[in-house]
Scaffold this motif. Structure first.
Motif, PDB file in Angstrom:
ATOM      1  N   ARG A 160      10.767  10.128  25.290  1.00 28.21           N
ATOM      2  CA  ARG A 160       9.343   9.802  25.259  1.00 28.21           C
ATOM      3  C   ARG A 160       9.052   9.421  23.812  1.00 28.21           C
ATOM      4  N   ILE A 161       8.313   8.332  23.595  1.00 32.88           N
ATOM      5  CA  ILE A 161       8.148   7.784  22.247  1.00 32.88           C
ATOM      6  C   ILE A 161       6.671   7.592  21.904  1.00 32.88           C
ATOM      7  N   TYR A 162       6.341   7.995  20.696  1.00 35.05           N
ATOM      8  CA  TYR A 162       5.035   7.714  20.098  1.00 35.05           C
ATOM      9  C   TYR A 162       5.293   6.969  18.784  1.00 35.05           C
ATOM     10  N   VAL A 163       4.521   5.938  18.524  1.00 36.23           N
ATOM     11  CA  VAL A 163       4.605   5.221  17.243  1.00 36.23           C
ATOM     12  C   VAL A 163       3.295   5.450  16.503  1.00 36.23           C
ATOM     13  N   LEU A 164       3.416   5.907  15.264  1.00 41.38           N
ATOM     14  CA  LEU A 164       2.237   6.133  14.423  1.00 41.38           C
ATOM     15  C   LEU A 164       1.910   4.841  13.682  1.00 41.38           C
ATOM     16  N   SER A 165       0.888   4.162  14.134  1.00 43.28           N
ATOM     17  CA  SER A 165       0.600   2.809  13.650  1.00 43.28           C
ATOM     18  C   SER A 165       0.203   2.758  12.185  1.00 43.28           C
ATOM     19  N   ASP A 166      -0.363   3.824  11.659  1.00 40.74           N
ATOM     20  CA  ASP A 166      -0.871   3.782  10.287  1.00 40.74           C
ATOM     21  C   ASP A 166       0.078   4.398   9.260  1.00 40.74           C
ATOM     22  N   VAL A 167       1.255   4.861   9.684  1.00 37.05           N
ATOM     23  CA  VAL A 167       2.298   5.260   8.738  1.00 37.05           C
ATOM     24  C   VAL A 167       3.564   4.454   9.010  1.00 37.05           C
ATOM     25  N   THR A 168       3.334   3.297   9.602  1.00 40.42           N
ATOM     26  CA  THR A 168       4.355   2.296   9.858  1.00 40.42           C
ATOM     27  C   THR A 168       3.855   1.022   9.193  1.00 40.42           C
ATOM     28  N   ALA A 169       4.735   0.327   8.495  1.00 41.36           N
ATOM     29  CA  ALA A 169       4.294  -0.863   7.762  1.00 41.36           C
ATOM     30  C   ALA A 169       5.387  -1.916   7.780  1.00 41.36           C
ATOM     31  N   ASP A 170       4.969  -3.153   7.562  1.00 42.10           N
ATOM     32  CA  ASP A 170       5.895  -4.277   7.536  1.00 42.10           C
ATOM     33  C   ASP A 170       5.468  -5.234   6.424  1.00 42.10           C
ATOM     34  N   PRO A 171       6.430  -5.900   5.786  1.00 44.29           N
ATOM     35  CA  PRO A 171       6.042  -6.887   4.764  1.00 44.29           C
ATOM     36  C   PRO A 171       5.161  -8.003   5.317  1.00 44.29           C
ATOM     37  N   ASP A 172       5.262  -8.248   6.619  1.00 45.42           N
ATOM     38  CA  ASP A 172       4.449  -9.292   7.253  1.00 45.42           C
ATOM     39  C   ASP A 172       3.390  -8.619   8.125  1.00 45.42           C
ATOM     40  N   PRO A 173       2.140  -8.577   7.680  1.00 49.29           N
ATOM     41  CA  PRO A 173       1.083  -7.895   8.436  1.00 49.29           C
ATOM     42  C   PRO A 173       0.888  -8.452   9.847  1.00 49.29           C
ATOM     43  N   ASN A 201       0.819  -1.209   0.000  1.00 48.95           N
ATOM     44  CA  ASN A 201       0.000   0.000   0.000  1.00 48.95           C
ATOM     45  C   ASN A 201       0.860   1.269   0.000  1.00 48.95           C
ATOM     46  N   ALA A 202       1.860   1.312  -0.868  1.00 52.18           N
ATOM     47  CA  ALA A 202       2.810   2.425  -0.871  1.00 52.18           C
ATOM     48  C   ALA A 202       2.128   3.771  -1.099  1.00 52.18           C
ATOM     49  N   ASP A 203       1.203   3.850  -2.036  1.00 53.61           N
ATOM     50  CA  ASP A 203       0.551   5.132  -2.322  1.00 53.61           C
ATOM     51  C   ASP A 203      -0.220   5.640  -1.109  1.00 53.61           C
ATOM     52  N   GLU A 204      -0.914   4.740  -0.439  1.00 49.83           N
ATOM     53  CA  GLU A 204      -1.669   5.107   0.767  1.00 49.83           C
ATOM     54  C   GLU A 204      -0.731   5.556   1.884  1.00 49.83           C
ATOM     55  N   LEU A 205       0.361   4.832   2.078  1.00 45.90           N
ATOM     56  CA  LEU A 205       1.340   5.213   3.101  1.00 45.90           C
ATOM     57  C   LEU A 205       1.944   6.584   2.805  1.00 45.90           C
ATOM     58  N   LEU A 206       2.305   6.819   1.552  1.00 45.87           N
ATOM     59  CA  LEU A 206       2.913   8.094   1.179  1.00 45.87           C
ATOM     60  C   LEU A 206       1.949   9.259   1.380  1.00 45.87           C
ATOM     61  N   ALA A 207       0.694   9.072   1.022  1.00 46.52           N
ATOM     62  CA  ALA A 207      -0.296  10.141   1.202  1.00 46.52           C
ATOM     63  C   ALA A 207      -0.481  10.462   2.688  1.00 46.52           C
ATOM     64  N   ARG A 208      -0.573   9.429   3.502  1.00 46.97           N
ATOM     65  CA  ARG A 208      -0.742   9.635   4.942  1.00 46.97           C
ATOM     66  C   ARG A 208       0.510  10.252   5.562  1.00 46.97           C
ATOM     67  N   MET A 209       1.694   9.811   5.089  1.00 46.46           N
ATOM     68  CA  MET A 209       2.949  10.356   5.603  1.00 46.46           C
ATOM     69  C   MET A 209       3.079  11.825   5.225  1.00 46.46           C
ATOM     70  N   ARG A 210       2.704  12.175   3.990  1.00 46.55           N
ATOM     71  CA  ARG A 210       2.765  13.579   3.553  1.00 46.55           C
ATOM     72  C   ARG A 210       1.891  14.455   4.446  1.00 46.55           C
ATOM     73  N   ALA A 211       0.685  13.991   4.728  1.00 45.72           N
ATOM     74  CA  ALA A 211      -0.227  14.764   5.580  1.00 45.72           C
ATOM     75  C   ALA A 211       0.320  14.883   7.003  1.00 45.72           C
ATOM     76  N   THR A 212       0.951  13.839   7.487  1.00 46.54           N
ATOM     77  CA  THR A 212       1.513  13.853   8.838  1.00 46.54           C
ATOM     78  C   THR A 212       2.696  14.819   8.922  1.00 46.54           C
ATOM     79  N   ILE A 213       3.554  14.804   7.925  1.00 43.18           N
ATOM     80  CA  ILE A 213       4.682  15.741   7.890  1.00 43.18           C
ATOM     81  C   ILE A 213       4.168  17.180   7.867  1.00 43.18           C
ATOM     82  N   ASP A 214       3.169  17.438   7.039  1.00 46.69           N
ATOM     83  CA  ASP A 214       2.626  18.795   6.939  1.00 46.69           C
ATOM     84  C   ASP A 214       2.044  19.257   8.269  1.00 46.69           C
ATOM     85  N   LEU A 215       1.318  18.377   8.940  1.00 49.28           N
ATOM     86  CA  LEU A 215       0.762  18.703  10.257  1.00 49.28           C
ATOM     87  C   LEU A 215       1.872  18.994  11.249  1.00 49.28           C
ATOM     88  N   ALA A 216       2.841  18.091  11.339  1.00 50.07           N
ATOM     89  CA  ALA A 216       3.922  18.245  12.311  1.00 50.07           C
ATOM     90  C   ALA A 216       4.712  19.527  12.054  1.00 50.07           C
TER      91      ALA A 216
END
Length: 197
Positions: free
Chosen positions: A155-168, A30-45
């Protein structure tokens, strides 16, 4: 996200965009979906005042020669002359989420972003004590970063929906069972509510 998730101080926080490289994204479904979400997250941050940091993995010819055979992952890469070369287009951060002037940018030679870079020094120079993590893969760079950063008292936060793995399945176990022991696991949409305007 639960009611106990602490707010994020943007002046002391960095969003780390890790291994969002053309060649690595090509291995996700889902590269296109990840990139779109990552772009929006970068812009927000960026709009809310967080430092934006980029981590990519690649080796020069000289670095490739220093990888010992006992390193199972990187010796396999080192033995393939074209794999993950520092100058290859496949190792560049994807254009749609590329760094801007003033962002933290490091190139690592191993899975984790701290041991072969000056990332910790760059973060310390900016007064960063909080990390918001997004990366590919969950079982690679994200896991390594969570472990190291926790031991270094970030202090750490992990963004679950802009993190991906080949093994779901591995992704789900890490996100739901492993990371919550050392990090707050949130979505990119939930991030906005934690950063003051």
């Amino acid at each position: 996200m639960d009611d106990n998730t602490p707010a994020i101080d943007p002046q002391r926080s960095a969003l780390l965009v890790m291994d969002y490289q053309t060649g690595i994204l090509g291995r996700t479904d889902n590269a296109d979906e990840l990139l779109a979400r990552m772009r929006a997250t970068i812009d927000l941050a960026r709009a809310r005042g967080l430092t934006i940091g980029y981590v990519r993995v690649a080796l020069t010819d000289e670095e490739r020669e220093t990888v010992p055979e006992r390193n199972k992952t990187f010796s396999a890469l080192a033995n393939r002359a074209s794999a993950m070369h520092a100058d290859a287009p496949e190792t560049a951060v994807h254009d749609s989420v590329a760094p801007e002037d003033g962002d933290v940018v490091v190139r690592k030679q191993r899975v984790g972003p701290f041991t072969t870079t000056d990332l910790a020094d760059q973060l310390a120079a900016r007064g960063i004590d909080t990390l918001v993590l997004a990366g590919i893969s969950t079982s690679g760079v994200v896991l390594s970063t969570v472990r190291h950063a926790a031991d270094a008292d970030y202090r750490i936060y992990v963004l679950s929906d802009v993190t991906a793995d080949p093994d779901p399945e591995v992704h789900q176990v890490l996100i739901s069972k492993v990371f919550p022991r050392q990090a707050w696991v949130i979505t990119s949409d939930e991030l906005a509510a934690l950063i003051p305007r």
